[in-house]
Design a protein around this motif. Sequence first.
Motif, PDB file in Angstrom:
ATOM      1  N   LYS A   1     -13.007  -5.453  -3.210  1.00 14.32           N
ATOM      2  CA  LYS A   1     -12.402  -4.277  -2.601  1.00 14.32           C
ATOM      3  C   LYS A   1     -12.494  -4.095  -1.171  1.00 14.32           C
ATOM      4  O   LYS A   1     -11.893  -3.627  -0.326  1.00 14.32           O
ATOM      5  CB  LYS A   1     -12.834  -3.172  -3.439  1.00 14.32           C
ATOM      6  CG  LYS A   1     -12.405  -3.186  -4.760  1.00 14.32           C
ATOM      7  CD  LYS A   1     -13.110  -1.985  -5.658  1.00 14.32           C
ATOM      8  CE  LYS A   1     -14.526  -1.836  -5.510  1.00 14.32           C
ATOM      9  NZ  LYS A   1     -15.387  -2.985  -6.256  1.00 14.32           N
ATOM     10  N   SER A   2     -13.844  -4.006  -0.704  1.00 17.08           N
ATOM     11  CA  SER A   2     -14.158  -4.026   0.601  1.00 17.08           C
ATOM     12  C   SER A   2     -13.798  -5.079   1.671  1.00 17.08           C
ATOM     13  O   SER A   2     -13.571  -4.729   2.684  1.00 17.08           O
ATOM     14  CB  SER A   2     -15.803  -3.858   0.999  1.00 17.08           C
ATOM     15  OG  SER A   2     -16.391  -2.770   0.163  1.00 17.08           O
TER      16      SER A   2
ATOM     17  N   LEU B   1       0.920  -1.035   0.031  1.00 16.42           N
ATOM     18  CA  LEU B   1      -0.036   0.043  -0.069  1.00 16.42           C
ATOM     19  C   LEU B   1       0.959   1.181  -0.065  1.00 16.42           C
ATOM     20  O   LEU B   1       1.865   1.135   0.704  1.00 16.42           O
ATOM     21  CB  LEU B   1      -0.940   0.055   1.251  1.00 16.42           C
ATOM     22  CG  LEU B   1      -1.909  -1.125   1.424  1.00 16.42           C
ATOM     23  CD1 LEU B   1      -2.207  -1.080   2.775  1.00 16.42           C
ATOM     24  CD2 LEU B   1      -2.647  -1.375   0.416  1.00 16.42           C
TER      25      LEU B   1
ATOM     26  N   ILE C   1      -1.318   6.894  -0.656  1.00 14.38           N
ATOM     27  CA  ILE C   1      -2.526   6.835  -1.145  1.00 14.38           C
ATOM     28  C   ILE C   1      -2.767   5.626  -2.141  1.00 14.38           C
ATOM     29  O   ILE C   1      -1.870   5.375  -3.033  1.00 14.38           O
ATOM     30  CB  ILE C   1      -2.914   8.101  -2.050  1.00 14.38           C
ATOM     31  CG1 ILE C   1      -2.760   9.367  -1.023  1.00 14.38           C
ATOM     32  CG2 ILE C   1      -4.152   7.975  -2.542  1.00 14.38           C
ATOM     33  CD1 ILE C   1      -3.066  10.657  -1.942  1.00 14.38           C
ATOM     34  N   THR C   2      -3.549   4.911  -1.776  1.00 10.68           N
ATOM     35  CA  THR C   2      -4.091   3.621  -2.704  1.00 10.68           C
ATOM     36  C   THR C   2      -5.247   3.509  -3.003  1.00 10.68           C
ATOM     37  O   THR C   2      -6.195   3.689  -2.311  1.00 10.68           O
ATOM     38  CB  THR C   2      -3.692   2.231  -1.665  1.00 10.68           C
ATOM     39  OG1 THR C   2      -2.343   2.282  -1.269  1.00 10.68           O
ATOM     40  CG2 THR C   2      -3.795   1.107  -2.546  1.00 10.68           C
ATOM     41  N   TYR C   3      -5.520   3.198  -4.538  1.00 12.23           N
ATOM     42  CA  TYR C   3      -6.768   3.049  -4.960  1.00 12.23           C
ATOM     43  C   TYR C   3      -7.056   1.807  -5.199  1.00 12.23           C
ATOM     44  O   TYR C   3      -6.215   1.061  -5.859  1.00 12.23           O
ATOM     45  CB  TYR C   3      -6.851   3.873  -6.214  1.00 12.23           C
ATOM     46  CG  TYR C   3      -6.634   5.406  -6.380  1.00 12.23           C
ATOM     47  CD1 TYR C   3      -7.874   6.152  -5.963  1.00 12.23           C
ATOM     48  CD2 TYR C   3      -5.419   5.883  -6.424  1.00 12.23           C
ATOM     49  CE1 TYR C   3      -7.586   7.670  -5.852  1.00 12.23           C
ATOM     50  CE2 TYR C   3      -5.362   7.314  -6.283  1.00 12.23           C
ATOM     51  CZ  TYR C   3      -6.488   8.107  -6.063  1.00 12.23           C
ATOM     52  OH  TYR C   3      -6.391   9.588  -6.103  1.00 12.23           O
ATOM     53  N   LEU C   4      -8.237   1.249  -4.747  1.00 14.42           N
ATOM     54  CA  LEU C   4      -8.841  -0.281  -4.989  1.00 14.42           C
ATOM     55  C   LEU C   4      -9.755  -0.066  -6.026  1.00 14.42           C
ATOM     56  O   LEU C   4     -10.656   0.608  -5.903  1.00 14.42           O
ATOM     57  CB  LEU C   4      -9.290  -0.962  -3.768  1.00 14.42           C
ATOM     58  CG  LEU C   4      -8.432  -1.006  -2.606  1.00 14.42           C
ATOM     59  CD1 LEU C   4      -8.927  -1.663  -1.464  1.00 14.42           C
ATOM     60  CD2 LEU C   4      -6.966  -1.932  -2.816  1.00 14.42           C
ATOM     61  N   VAL C   5      -9.559  -0.547  -7.251  1.00 18.01           N
ATOM     62  CA  VAL C   5     -10.430  -0.483  -8.391  1.00 18.01           C
ATOM     63  C   VAL C   5     -10.642  -1.697  -8.875  1.00 18.01           C
ATOM     64  O   VAL C   5     -10.069  -2.716  -8.622  1.00 18.01           O
ATOM     65  CB  VAL C   5      -9.773   0.072  -9.541  1.00 18.01           C
ATOM     66  CG1 VAL C   5     -10.534   0.405 -10.709  1.00 18.01           C
ATOM     67  CG2 VAL C   5      -9.189   1.561  -9.117  1.00 18.01           C
TER      68      VAL C   5
END
Length: 134
Positions: A36-37, A22, A25-29
Amino acid sequence: MTQIEFGVNNFRKYINLNPLRLGDITYLVGENNSGKSTFVKGLLLLLNNLANPSNALTIGAHAFDFNNTKNRRYGHLNLPTFYSALNRNSDDPEITFSCRLTHAQNNEFMDYTIETTVVSGYDLNSSFGFIKKM
């Protein structure tokens, strides 16, 4: 600089998720229902149980609470029992969380690896699992 890597085995959607690094700032797409959740819930569960081990002391010193209702900050995790967190497609009745924390600042370096394996609770309706190894 701090880096976190997190992975899980047999947790909800994931049979085996190798640790992911991570960033600040990490984006889960991903599509709906892609995990993701689940990733975020797993990380929060591990960190919350490490930060608040006293929540499980009424059950035993080696308990992992999947439904920490005493801490309203994480009340939205919505994992009422160990078995609701266990991956239904796996034959392995254990959940493993792994986390590596690396911190470097002012010529000091710290590197921690935490691996926690949780096995079933007292019964199917228990929100606690027992820590097999840590």
